[in-house]
Design an enzyme around this catalytic site. Structure first.
Site, mmCIF file in Angstrom:
data_model
loop_
_atom_site.group_PDB
_atom_site.id
_atom_site.type_symbol
_atom_site.label_atom_id
_atom_site.label_comp_id
_atom_site.label_asym_id
_atom_site.label_seq_id
_atom_site.Cartn_x
_atom_site.Cartn_y
_atom_site.Cartn_z
ATOM 1 C CG HIS A 182 23.608 -21.275 -8.049
ATOM 2 N ND1 HIS A 182 22.325 -21.334 -8.539
ATOM 3 C CD2 HIS A 182 23.704 -22.221 -7.080
ATOM 4 C CE1 HIS A 182 21.660 -22.292 -7.906
ATOM 5 N NE2 HIS A 182 22.475 -22.839 -7.008
ATOM 6 C CB CYS A 199 23.399 -23.931 -3.879
ATOM 7 S SG CYS A 199 24.770 -25.015 -4.332
#
Length: 225
Positions: free
Chosen positions: A170, A186
């Site tokens: 992301h 992440c």
């Protein structure tokens, strides 16, 4: 003329001179109100840039130039279209084929939160909302339970969801963390880069996360809804 008369005449003459001088100065002041007091009272003004060109004092630092998006030589047995995440060196490669790849700088998981394995992109989202996973809220109870998509959202401009895990590739609103090991697992990219990657890949894209030199943790599964 008596001595008294001469003295009075001198006083009158002096007063007239002062009056004339005062009128002259008054005339000058009417043309330039700061003329008489210029040495001490003339105002000064600082040049101020228009508000739309002012750079905030706390502008986030940009990543090092070595993390700039670029096409590089890259030898791999993975087919074109594969995403390879080089965790130890904080790079993400999009394999182009013929020994070439698009390379991006990334931020990865901090100690105890790095992982490796093979996943696939199962969903794509533009300006995604963020709902912190239960595990994250348990560790950091001060976190908000929901953040709507937008410039202040930690997921940034785009998100690629990986398999049925809680992990994503992301964007970020903290570009200074690129090249660092700070996330909860992440993979983060600057917004311009994740937008570029998002435009090049599709749902189903294979994602290979290379092992870190440090301790790994098992890839957690997303809670069932």
């Amino acid at each position: 003329m008596t001595r008294f008369t001469r003295a009075r005449s001198a006083v009158v003459t002096a007063a007239a001179g002062i009056l004339v001088a005062g009128m002259a100065m008054t005339g000058a002041a009417s043309a330039n109100p700061f003329a008489f007091f210029a040495p001490v009272m003339a105002p000064t003004y600082e040049a101020v840039a228009p508000t739309d060109t002012i750079v905030p004092r706390n502008e986030p630092a940009e990543p090092s130039s070595r993390f700039r998006r670029q096409t590089v030589d890259y030898k791999t047995s993975e087919p074109a279209g594969t995403i390879v995440i080089d965790t130890p060196n904080t790079y993400l490669y999009l394999v182009l084929g013929n020994g070439r790849a698009m390379r991006y700088g990334i931020g990865v998981g901090r100690d105890g939160f790095r992982w490796s394995g093979t996943q696939s992109v199962t969903r794509k989202a533009e300006w995604p909302d963020w709902t912190p996973p239960t595990e994250m809220v348990r560790r950091q109870p001060y976190l908000p339970r929901f953040v709507a998509g937008g410039p202040n959202n930690p997921l940034g401009a785009r998100a690629l969801y990986l398999g049925d895990t809680i992990y994503r590739i992301h964007g970020t609103n903290a570009p200074e963390t690129i090249g660092e090991r700070v996330s909860s697992g992440c993979i983060r990219m600057v917004n311009a880069d994740v937008i570029d990657l998002y435009s090049r890949v599709t749902v189903g894209t294979r994602v290979v996360v290379l092992p870190s030199r440090n301790r790994q943790v098992e890839t957690p599964r997303a809670p069932q809804i």
